[in-house]
Design a protein around this motif. Structure first.
Motif, mmCIF file in Angstrom:
data_model
loop_
_atom_site.group_PDB
_atom_site.id
_atom_site.type_symbol
_atom_site.label_atom_id
_atom_site.label_comp_id
_atom_site.label_asym_id
_atom_site.label_seq_id
_atom_site.Cartn_x
_atom_site.Cartn_y
_atom_site.Cartn_z
ATOM 1 N N ALA A 383 130.055 64.506 26.455
ATOM 2 C CA ALA A 383 129.346 63.851 27.518
ATOM 3 C C ALA A 383 129.790 62.474 27.723
ATOM 4 O O ALA A 383 128.824 61.361 27.196
ATOM 5 C CB ALA A 383 127.619 64.098 27.146
ATOM 6 N N ARG A 385 129.844 60.366 30.357
ATOM 7 C CA ARG A 385 129.282 59.536 31.057
ATOM 8 C C ARG A 385 128.035 58.825 30.262
ATOM 9 O O ARG A 385 127.644 57.834 30.207
ATOM 10 C CB ARG A 385 128.629 60.230 32.410
ATOM 11 C CG ARG A 385 129.689 60.308 33.282
ATOM 12 C CD ARG A 385 129.243 60.873 34.442
ATOM 13 N NE ARG A 385 128.659 62.278 34.875
ATOM 14 C CZ ARG A 385 129.043 63.371 34.929
ATOM 15 N NH1 ARG A 385 130.339 63.449 35.076
ATOM 16 N NH2 ARG A 385 128.613 64.569 34.680
ATOM 17 N N MET A 386 127.285 60.056 29.472
ATOM 18 C CA MET A 386 126.273 59.443 28.592
ATOM 19 C C MET A 386 126.773 58.389 27.644
ATOM 20 O O MET A 386 126.224 57.466 27.222
ATOM 21 C CB MET A 386 125.640 60.572 27.881
ATOM 22 C CG MET A 386 124.664 60.006 26.829
ATOM 23 S SD MET A 386 123.798 61.472 25.977
ATOM 24 C CE MET A 386 122.896 62.445 27.238
ATOM 25 N N ARG A 458 124.944 68.967 27.746
ATOM 26 C CA ARG A 458 125.496 68.754 29.318
ATOM 27 C C ARG A 458 125.494 67.079 29.369
ATOM 28 O O ARG A 458 124.564 66.352 28.909
ATOM 29 C CB ARG A 458 124.564 69.588 30.406
ATOM 30 C CG ARG A 458 123.255 68.858 30.204
ATOM 31 C CD ARG A 458 122.194 69.522 31.381
ATOM 32 N NE ARG A 458 120.888 69.065 31.207
ATOM 33 C CZ ARG A 458 120.472 67.828 31.658
ATOM 34 N NH1 ARG A 458 121.108 66.960 32.285
ATOM 35 N NH2 ARG A 458 119.104 67.864 31.557
ATOM 36 N N ASP A 459 126.411 66.540 30.280
ATOM 37 C CA ASP A 459 126.543 65.361 30.419
ATOM 38 C C ASP A 459 125.388 65.054 31.714
ATOM 39 O O ASP A 459 124.834 65.782 32.150
ATOM 40 C CB ASP A 459 127.922 65.153 31.177
ATOM 41 C CG ASP A 459 128.425 63.660 30.911
ATOM 42 O OD1 ASP A 459 127.397 62.716 30.494
ATOM 43 O OD2 ASP A 459 129.580 63.164 31.257
#
Length: 517
Positions: A383, A385-386, A458-459
């Motif tokens: 993930a 972006r997280m 999930r991102d």
């Protein structure tokens, strides 16, 4: 419009809250849409007020003032007004609320007992109604210019936050909610006694802030009244050693509730120091300043060491906030314009940075069903972006140069150094400790070997990214160019310094004993 402006700011979230509470329990999507619309309109309204706010020399201390008689026999008025300090804090709160609404959109859809929540008074739609009701009280507490009205809003904030923690929090939510409520209630009762004492001793027959400033008698009377206000605000902030309720409340509250609790509600305490303790009790403020400064430094170091030893992510973030409030306390009780301006700017920037950190930790907890740091590892690999948002939030929390928190921390320490060099130097070590506990948190959760628990994460989706984008943009924007906000804050801080008869020490005097009065 001038007479109705602040009432409108209160009316929009109040109307939204009432509409949500009137909905059937299963109309969750409509409740979310109403909450988002009302909070966005409120933020837009705040921006309009900010643009119209005058910062030129000679401008009134309180602008957009309204006042209506509430309890005539006691001189209580339903009175509001904005100075620069109140304006920037209301703007920060008004921005955080829509971010919290968006980030909490599906927070209760996959938790254990979600179906039960939908079918009872603990429906998720109630959460969004409580958030808007809380926004009403947050705006009111910053905008009130009548001391009694301020006290009413100060106490009223407890109710929605109590239910947010107690109904929608973690496994120990009832314990945390009750502890939060009892601590705050004790502080509120002490403040009520002092509010009555101020009214009686001033001889003004008024609760208006401007009428009371300069009319509270000195000596022992002022010291006792000061302590009543100070303890209430120290609990709310919280300032060491009144902080023990925050780690429990911050850990058990839902992520959105924790963001508002630490990002906004706790600022009422530090706001109260600057708005009420200093102007109403100038003599007592000077007498108690040194012990408070020492407590602030202890809080910075003590909370930093405790943060490093935490295994629970949300408790760690809560302890970082206790350390940050120590910096704010230093800036306020240093009695310099630099320190005071830095403290107010720190309140705003801490709200943005900690709000962002709690939100992204909430994203992680919802996916992993655990708050323990040891349950995560290598998350950024699946993930990214997280991981990127988590890193930005962490760097803002440790006040990296180029981010908004750095400017406020620098001003706070610089303003403190001109009067209290040793305390400022000790507090500066807290910056080093902050880098340790924040980077360790990031390394253990986002980097390293990929844990099986997070391999299927999930991102961040578009909604989650959109929820945090305004906070990220402001963190960088105020880190690069904070002048517009500082220009709003400075006149209000200068009014406060004038109220307590303090002037900034000159550079050549700062090194001389007795050079600053």
């Amino acid at each position: 419009m001038q007479d109705l402006s602040l009432l409108g700011l209160l009316a929009v979230p109040l109307l939204g809250s009432l509409l949500i509470f009137a909905l059937p329990a299963r109309r969750i999507l409509l409740a979310k849409q109403i909450a988002l619309a009302a909070s966005v309109i409120t933020f837009g309204y705040t921006v309009v007020l900010g643009v119209a706010f005058k910062t030129t020399e000679g401008a009134d201390r309180f602008q957009f003032s309204n006042s209506w008689v509430w309890i005539e026999n006691l001189g209580v008025h339903f009175a509001f007004g904005l100075d620069g300090i109140a304006l920037v804090l209301i703007a920060m709160a008004a921005l955080l609320v829509p971010c919290v609404v968006l980030s909490s959109w599906h927070s209760f859809d996959s938790v254990e007992g979600a179906e039960e929540l939908r079918s009872t008074t603990r429906s998720p739609k109630t959460f969004f109604g409580l958030v808007l009701l809380l926004e009403v009280f947050m705006i009111g507490v910053f905008a009130a210019t009548d001391v009694f009205l301020f006290y009413v809003f100060f106490e009223a904030m407890l109710v929605p936050m109590y239910f947010i923690i107690g109904s929608f929090g973690g496994p120990r939510r009832q314990y945390a909610a009750m502890k939060f409520f009892l601590y705050s209630l004790v502080g509120g009762l002490l403040m009520l006694a002092s509010v009555i004492g101020v009214y009686v001793s001033s001889g003004t027959s008024s609760f208006a802030f401007t009428d009371l400033v300069g009319n509270v008698p000195g000596g022992a009377t002022q010291k006792w009244l000061f302590l009543g206000f100070f303890i209430a605000f120290a609990i709310k902030a919280p300032l060491f050693p009144f902080h023990t309720w925050l780690p429990d409340a911050g850990a058990e509250a839902p992520a959105g509730g924790a963001a508002l609790l630490v990002g906004v509600l706790d600022k009422v305490g530090t706001f109260g120091f600057l708005r009420y303790c200093l102007p109403l009790f100038p003599e007592a403020s000077r007498d108690f300043a040194k012990p408070i400064l020492i407590l602030s430094v202890i809080g910075v170091l003590y909370a930093a060491f405790l943060a490093m030893g935490q295994r629970d992510m949300k408790r760690l973030v809560a302890y970082t906030s206790v350390a940050h409030f120590g910096f704010i306390g230093l800036g306020i009780f240093a009695f310099t314009t630099q320190g005071g301006t830095g403290a107010v700017l720190y309140m705003v920037n801490h709200g943005l940075a900690t709000g962002l950190l709690f939100i992204v930790v909430g994203y992680l907890v919802v996916r992993g069903k655990s708050r323990l740091i040891a349950d995560y590892g290598g998350t950024a690999k699946v993930a990214p972006r997280m991981g990127g948002v988590f890193l930005i939030a962490g760097l803002a929390a440790l006040a990296l140069p180029g981010m908004s928190t750095f400017i406020s921390e620098f001003l706070t320490l610089l303003g403190t150094f001109t009067r209290h060099k040793t305390l400022a130097i000790l507090a500066t070590t807290g910056i080093i400790l902050a880098a340790i506990y924040v980077l360790l948190l990031y390394q253990r959760t986002m980097q390293g070997p990929l844990k099986e628990k997070v391999s299927g994460f999930r991102d961040l989706n578009a909604r989650e990214i959109f929820a945090v984008t305004p906070l990220i943009v402001l963190i960088f924007a105020l880190g690069i160019y904070p002048k517009p906000v500082i220009d709003i804050i400075n006149p209000a801080v200068q009014f406060t310094m004038n109220d307590i008869g303090q002037t900034d020490p000159q550079p050549q005097q700062a090194a001389q004993p007795g050079g600053a009065k």
